[in-house]
Every structure is written in structure tokens, then in C-alpha cells.
Motif scaffolding. Structure first.
Motif, PDB file in Angstrom:
ATOM      1  N   ALA A   8       1.838  -1.468   4.294  1.00 33.20           N
ATOM      2  CA  ALA A   8       1.809  -2.064   5.646  1.00 33.20           C
ATOM      3  C   ALA A   8       3.192  -2.512   6.102  1.00 33.20           C
ATOM      4  N   SER A   9       4.106  -2.717   5.156  1.00 37.36           N
ATOM      5  CA  SER A   9       5.459  -3.161   5.526  1.00 37.36           C
ATOM      6  C   SER A   9       6.407  -1.985   5.739  1.00 37.36           C
ATOM      7  N   GLY A  10       5.948  -0.762   5.523  1.00 43.59           N
ATOM      8  CA  GLY A  10       6.820   0.408   5.625  1.00 43.59           C
ATOM      9  C   GLY A  10       6.987   0.875   7.068  1.00 43.59           C
ATOM     10  N   HIS A  11       7.725   1.942   7.214  1.00 50.63           N
ATOM     11  CA  HIS A  11       8.015   2.506   8.537  1.00 50.63           C
ATOM     12  C   HIS A  11       6.721   2.806   9.302  1.00 50.63           C
ATOM     13  N   ILE A  12       5.871   3.626   8.713  1.00 47.49           N
ATOM     14  CA  ILE A  12       4.654   4.021   9.429  1.00 47.49           C
ATOM     15  C   ILE A  12       3.598   2.918   9.329  1.00 47.49           C
ATOM     16  N   GLY A  13       3.515   2.291   8.141  1.00 46.72           N
ATOM     17  CA  GLY A  13       2.503   1.243   7.935  1.00 46.72           C
ATOM     18  C   GLY A  13       2.674   0.085   8.905  1.00 46.72           C
ATOM     19  N   ALA A  31       1.631  -6.377  -0.138  1.00 45.45           N
ATOM     20  CA  ALA A  31       3.091  -6.592  -0.106  1.00 45.45           C
ATOM     21  C   ALA A  31       3.570  -6.864  -1.524  1.00 45.45           C
ATOM     22  N   ARG A  32       4.626  -6.154  -1.916  1.00 41.46           N
ATOM     23  CA  ARG A  32       5.108  -6.350  -3.293  1.00 41.46           C
ATOM     24  C   ARG A  32       6.280  -7.322  -3.351  1.00 41.46           C
ATOM     25  N   SER A  33       6.884  -7.648  -2.219  1.00 35.13           N
ATOM     26  CA  SER A  33       8.027  -8.564  -2.241  1.00 35.13           C
ATOM     27  C   SER A  33       7.776  -9.719  -1.280  1.00 35.13           C
ATOM     28  N   SER A  35       9.850 -10.746   0.953  1.00 36.35           N
ATOM     29  CA  SER A  35      10.294 -10.422   2.314  1.00 36.35           C
ATOM     30  C   SER A  35       9.237  -9.602   3.059  1.00 36.35           C
ATOM     31  N   SER A  36       8.600  -8.665   2.339  1.00 37.16           N
ATOM     32  CA  SER A  36       7.523  -7.887   2.986  1.00 37.16           C
ATOM     33  C   SER A  36       6.353  -8.802   3.327  1.00 37.16           C
ATOM     34  N   ALA A  37       6.041  -9.720   2.410  1.00 38.52           N
ATOM     35  CA  ALA A  37       4.918 -10.634   2.644  1.00 38.52           C
ATOM     36  C   ALA A  37       5.186 -11.479   3.893  1.00 38.52           C
ATOM     37  N   ASP A  51       1.430  -4.987  -6.540  1.00 38.78           N
ATOM     38  CA  ASP A  51       2.090  -3.686  -6.642  1.00 38.78           C
ATOM     39  C   ASP A  51       1.042  -2.577  -6.576  1.00 38.78           C
ATOM     40  N   LEU A  52       1.526  -1.411  -6.233  1.00 39.53           N
ATOM     41  CA  LEU A  52       0.663  -0.227  -6.205  1.00 39.53           C
ATOM     42  C   LEU A  52       0.051   0.050  -7.585  1.00 39.53           C
ATOM     43  N   ASP A  53       0.717  -0.430  -8.613  1.00 39.17           N
ATOM     44  CA  ASP A  53       0.196  -0.213  -9.969  1.00 39.17           C
ATOM     45  C   ASP A  53      -0.903  -1.213 -10.350  1.00 39.17           C
ATOM     46  N   LYS A  74       5.794   5.604  -3.720  1.00 36.95           N
ATOM     47  CA  LYS A  74       7.003   5.184  -4.435  1.00 36.95           C
ATOM     48  C   LYS A  74       8.178   6.106  -4.085  1.00 36.95           C
ATOM     49  N   HIS A  75       8.665   5.958  -2.868  1.00 32.94           N
ATOM     50  CA  HIS A  75       9.786   6.804  -2.421  1.00 32.94           C
ATOM     51  C   HIS A  75      11.039   6.564  -3.245  1.00 32.94           C
ATOM     52  N   GLU A  76      11.195   5.325  -3.718  1.00 31.66           N
ATOM     53  CA  GLU A  76      12.413   5.041  -4.514  1.00 31.66           C
ATOM     54  C   GLU A  76      12.426   5.914  -5.766  1.00 31.66           C
ATOM     55  N   PRO A 135       1.332  18.916  -5.980  1.00 26.79           N
ATOM     56  CA  PRO A 135       1.688  17.525  -5.724  1.00 26.79           C
ATOM     57  C   PRO A 135       1.240  17.125  -4.319  1.00 26.79           C
ATOM     58  N   ARG A 136       0.628  16.015  -4.176  1.00 27.31           N
ATOM     59  CA  ARG A 136       0.048  15.444  -2.953  1.00 27.31           C
ATOM     60  C   ARG A 136      -1.215  16.200  -2.531  1.00 27.31           C
ATOM     61  N   VAL A 137      -1.280  17.486  -2.808  1.00 28.50           N
ATOM     62  CA  VAL A 137      -2.479  18.247  -2.448  1.00 28.50           C
ATOM     63  C   VAL A 137      -3.656  17.775  -3.310  1.00 28.50           C
TER      64      VAL A 137
HETATM   65  N1  LIG Z   1       8.302   9.020   7.112  1.00 26.41           N
HETATM   66  C1  LIG Z   1       7.977  10.312   7.158  1.00 26.41           C
HETATM   67  O1  LIG Z   1       8.606  11.065   7.922  1.00 26.41           O
HETATM   68  C2  LIG Z   1       6.830  10.866   6.329  1.00 26.41           C
HETATM   69  C3  LIG Z   1       6.552  12.237   6.394  1.00 26.41           C
HETATM   70  C4  LIG Z   1       5.507  12.748   5.657  1.00 26.41           C
HETATM   71  C5  LIG Z   1       4.760  11.898   4.847  1.00 26.41           C
HETATM   72  N2  LIG Z   1       5.063  10.571   4.787  1.00 26.41           N
HETATM   73  C6  LIG Z   1       4.260   9.696   3.944  1.00 26.41           C
HETATM   74  O2  LIG Z   1       3.722   8.622   4.727  1.00 26.41           O
HETATM   75  C7  LIG Z   1       3.588   7.464   3.913  1.00 26.41           C
HETATM   76  C8  LIG Z   1       4.321   6.302   4.556  1.00 26.41           C
HETATM   77  O3  LIG Z   1       5.686   6.658   4.712  1.00 26.41           O
HETATM   78  P1  LIG Z   1       6.775   5.650   5.300  1.00 26.41           P
HETATM   79  O4  LIG Z   1       7.817   6.483   5.947  1.00 26.41           O
HETATM   80  O5  LIG Z   1       6.126   4.579   6.099  1.00 26.41           O
HETATM   81  O6  LIG Z   1       7.375   5.037   3.953  1.00 26.41           O
HETATM   82  P2  LIG Z   1       8.278   3.765   3.726  1.00 26.41           P
HETATM   83  O7  LIG Z   1       8.889   3.279   4.983  1.00 26.41           O
HETATM   84  O8  LIG Z   1       9.177   4.097   2.588  1.00 26.41           O
HETATM   85  O9  LIG Z   1       7.257   2.664   3.250  1.00 26.41           O
HETATM   86  C9  LIG Z   1       6.657   2.725   1.981  1.00 26.41           C
HETATM   87  C10 LIG Z   1       5.724   1.557   1.823  1.00 26.41           C
HETATM   88  O10 LIG Z   1       5.203   1.604   0.493  1.00 26.41           O
HETATM   89  C11 LIG Z   1       5.422   0.333  -0.111  1.00 26.41           C
HETATM   90  N3  LIG Z   1       5.608   0.521  -1.543  1.00 26.41           N
HETATM   91  C12 LIG Z   1       6.484   1.336  -2.171  1.00 26.41           C
HETATM   92  N4  LIG Z   1       6.375   1.196  -3.496  1.00 26.41           N
HETATM   93  C13 LIG Z   1       5.415   0.267  -3.703  1.00 26.41           C
HETATM   94  C14 LIG Z   1       4.864  -0.314  -4.860  1.00 26.41           C
HETATM   95  N5  LIG Z   1       5.283   0.038  -6.065  1.00 26.41           N
HETATM   96  N6  LIG Z   1       3.897  -1.232  -4.707  1.00 26.41           N
HETATM   97  C15 LIG Z   1       3.467  -1.601  -3.458  1.00 26.41           C
HETATM   98  N7  LIG Z   1       3.948  -1.092  -2.328  1.00 26.41           N
HETATM   99  C16 LIG Z   1       4.925  -0.175  -2.453  1.00 26.41           C
HETATM  100  C17 LIG Z   1       6.685  -0.211   0.547  1.00 26.41           C
HETATM  101  O11 LIG Z   1       6.758  -1.612   0.364  1.00 26.41           O
HETATM  102  P3  LIG Z   1       8.128  -2.432   0.590  1.00 26.41           P
HETATM  103  O12 LIG Z   1       8.125  -2.852   2.024  1.00 26.41           O
HETATM  104  O13 LIG Z   1       8.010  -3.580  -0.340  1.00 26.41           O
HETATM  105  O14 LIG Z   1       9.264  -1.524   0.247  1.00 26.41           O
HETATM  106  C18 LIG Z   1       6.420   0.192   1.990  1.00 26.41           C
HETATM  107  O15 LIG Z   1       5.521  -0.702   2.599  1.00 26.41           O
HETATM  108  C19 LIG Z   1       4.105   7.855   2.536  1.00 26.41           C
HETATM  109  O16 LIG Z   1       3.036   8.325   1.771  1.00 26.41           O
HETATM  110  C20 LIG Z   1       5.045   8.992   2.866  1.00 26.41           C
HETATM  111  O17 LIG Z   1       5.337   9.824   1.764  1.00 26.41           O
HETATM  112  C21 LIG Z   1       6.075  10.039   5.508  1.00 26.41           C
END
Ligand SMILES: NC(=O)c1ccc[n+]([C@@H]2O[C@H](COP(=O)([O-])OP(=O)(O)OC[C@H]3O[C@@H](n4cnc5c(N)ncnc54)[C@H](OP(=O)(O)O)[C@@H]3O)[C@@H](O)[C@H]2O)c1
Length: 302
Positions: A8-13, A31-33, A35-37, A51-53, A74-76, A135-137
């Protein structure tokens, strides 16, 4: 509805969260951090720290909510070359969420990517295409299969470029960073291969429509533009940075395109006609090239 969102704290979320709140839904955000919380709490989201785990936590939250949208990834790990580790973690998280939803008739919206369809050779690939494995499929097929276990499941296959001024570390900023480093914006071969695209706010609306009303077992395409030549994307980035766009061969792709070397040459024309028909989704955001030309991607360093 009260929706549990991972990522929910990510770009799309974050955009999906805003869209759901604006439509009157409640949101529980993982939220895992700290700052996200805080960012989530400030918006009025009920925060669950973890965490996702933490699979037990994910299962409990799925049980407690009226539906789940899964966007965390886990993009990192992916960026360090451990893509398969990220894929495994994703599958474990999805399995736990599914355990909390079986026989509930609640919605579960999963996330996949259109790039997996590139190998089909279809022009364009449609929602009805089912891939056997990969993968992902595998995660996509697992979520779709939950429709047979009392879950109103759907999967959004996102375009590789989900773009807007909210996008700070997706593939467009990554390509910009590579072009900055090398002084050239690269494409592979003649760059005629196509990538689809969608604006972040259009994608967010699609997730809301999916959680509200997608029938169980729906594959949906988060795609507004079906295919933009990669060379045009590279040239738009080159123009924004003031560097030239260059063609590179497969042997030079890693140098200029880093971990995107495996995807940058994919031809991925993808239709969202069925998604639009089935859910009444109408993308209205700026197109990718206009969005790059708007300049916001170049305003700040990564
Ligand atoms: N952006 C694109 O163009 C795109 C294209 C195709 C598919 N997707 C897919 O769409 C989804 C969302 O993408 P996004 O761009 O929004 O990604 P993003 O901005 O990198 O956000 C990832 C989210 O996952 C959370 N996260 C990562 N590792 C975690 C962990 N270990 N435990 C709990 N939370 C964790 C992050 O939390 P923090 O805030 O704490 O970092 C963040 O909220 C992903 O599955 C991505 O692969 C994205």
C-alpha cells in the motif's frame, strides 16, 4: 468494503489506496517500516506492521478483511539479480493470503505483468491467453485457480511502464538512470519492438473496479496504450536528458540497460479491450511519450 492491501505504500499501491478511500472503502495496509506506516496512517489507513514473509500475519489479515489486493513485491531483491528469490517470496505470500480467503466469496486481486505474454508472438496478446508456467505466471495461474475454491479472484497484468509523476523507481526512471550514467539512451537493434503502457491513476482505477466487481477467474490487462516502439521511448528519454538515443546489439545490452537487458528487446503488444468491456474501465491519463515529454521524470535524480 474493508480491503487489505500489501504494498500500500508503493508507487501503485499508494494510488490504489487513494482510489479506494475516495470511493468510500476502508483500507488496511501492510507496512514494513515506520516511515511507510506513518505515510499510510496519515491518509487514514489502518496500518498492520509486518513483512511479506510474515505468512501467519497475511493469513490473519485476509480472514479479517472483506477482500485483498496484493501489490507488494521484493523489487530490491530483484534488482540485485535475485529475481527468483523475489518470485518465491511472492508465491509464499499469495499462498498465505489464499489460505485466509478460501470459501469466503471474497475478492482477491493479484498482480502480474504483460511482459510474460511477449513470447506468445500474438499481436496483440489478449486477456484470454493463458500461459502454462513461468516466473509470475505460476502466481497468476494460482490466483486464477482460486476461483474454484470460493474466492472471487482476478489478476491484473500490468504494462511494464506504469507511468506518472508518482513513478519514482519503475522502469522509466530506471531507463533514465542508465541513460544518465552512460550518456546515451539505448534501444536494442532497430528498437521497433513495442512495450505497452498505462498511467498510474488509470491502473489504480482498474484495481478498484477489479476488487469491486471482477468475476472470479478474471485475467485483466492494466494497459492503456497497446504498444509503443522501444526506440520512441529511448528517444523521448534521450531528448529529456539531452543525450543521443543509440542502437545497441544484444552483446552490449547489459552495459547500457543493466538488468533490463532481458526485457528491453521484448515485443509485447497487448490489448485491454476485453478488460474495458468487462469492467467498464476507460483509461484517460496521459500517454507514455507525452508523460516523459512533460519533464517531471527529469526533475530529480533517482
Ligand atoms: N511499476 C510498474 O511499472 C510495474 C509494472 C509491472 C508490474 N508491476 C508490479 O506491480 C506491483 C507494484 O509495483 P510498484 O511499482 O507499486 O512497486 P513499488 O513502488 O516498488 O512498491 C513495492 C511495495 O512493496 C512493499 N514491499 C517490498 N518488500 C516488502 C516486504 N519484504 N515486506 C512488505 N512489503 C514489502 C514496499 O514497501 P515499502 O514502502 O516499505 O518499500 C512497497 O509498498 C509489483 O508486483 C510490481 O512488480 C509494476
Amino acid at each position: 468494503m474493508k480491503i487489505f492491501i500489501t504494498g500500500a505504500s508503493g508507487h501503485i499501491g499508494a494510488a490504489v489506496t487513494d482510489e479506494l478511500l475516495a470511493a468510500g472503502h476502508g483500507v488496511i495496509g501492510l507496512a514494513r517500516s515506520e516511515s511507510s506506516a506513518k505515510a499510510l496512517a496519515d491518509k487514514g489507513v489502518e496500518v498492520v506492521q509486518g513483512d511479506l514473509d510474515d505468512t501467519d500475519l497475511l493469513r490473519e489479515q485476509a480472514v479479517a478483511s472483506d477482500g485483498v489486493i496484493h501489490l507488494a513485491f521484493k523489487h530490491e531483491l530483484m534488482r540485485t539479480g535475485e529475481y527468483l528469490g523475489a518470485i518465491d517470496a511472492d508465491m509464499r505470500a499469495i499462498t498465505a493470503l489464499a489460505d485466509g480467503l478460501r470459501n469466503s466469496d471474497k475478492p482477491f486481486v493479484g498482480t502480474s505483468g504483460s511482459l510474460a505474454l511477449a513470447g506468445t508472438g500474438l499481436d496483440p496478446a489478449t486477456e484470454d491467453v493463458e500461459l502454462p508456467a513461468g516466473p509470475r505466471v505460476d502466481a497468476e495461474n494460482f490466483v486464477i485457480g482460486l476461483a474454484d475454491s470460493g474466492v472471487r479472484s482476478s489478476v491484473v497484468r500490468l504494462a511494464p511502464t506504469v507511468h506518472s509523476d508518482l513513478d519514482h523507481h519503475g522502469f522509466v526512471p530506471t531507463l533514465i538512470e542508465f541513460a544518465r550514467q552512460h550518456g546515451h539512451s539505448a534501444y536494442i537493434g532497430d528498437g521497433a519492438n513495442r512495450w505497452p503502457a498505462v498511467h498510474t491513476l488509470d491502473a489504480a482505477r482498474l484495481y478498484r473496479l477489479a476488487v469491486e466487481s471482477a468475476p472470479g477467474g478474471s485475467r485483466l490487462h492494466g494497459v492503456a496504450e497497446s504498444g509503443i516502439a522501444f526506440r520512441d521511448i529511448a528517444e523521448a528519454i534521450g531528448k529529456g536528458l539531452g543525450v543521443s538515443a543509440i542502437s545497441v546489439g544484444p552483446d552490449e545490452a547489459e552495459k547500457y540497460l543493466g538488468f533490463l537487458k532481458d526485457f528491453a528487446g521484448f515485443d509485447n503488444p497487448t490489448s485491454s479491450e476485453l478488460t474495458q468491456q468487462r469492467l467498464g474501465w476507460r483509461p484517460t491519463g496521459a500517454g507514455l511519450l507525452d508523460d516523459i515529454a512533460a519533464g517531471h521524470y527529469f526533475a530529480a535524480a533517482l
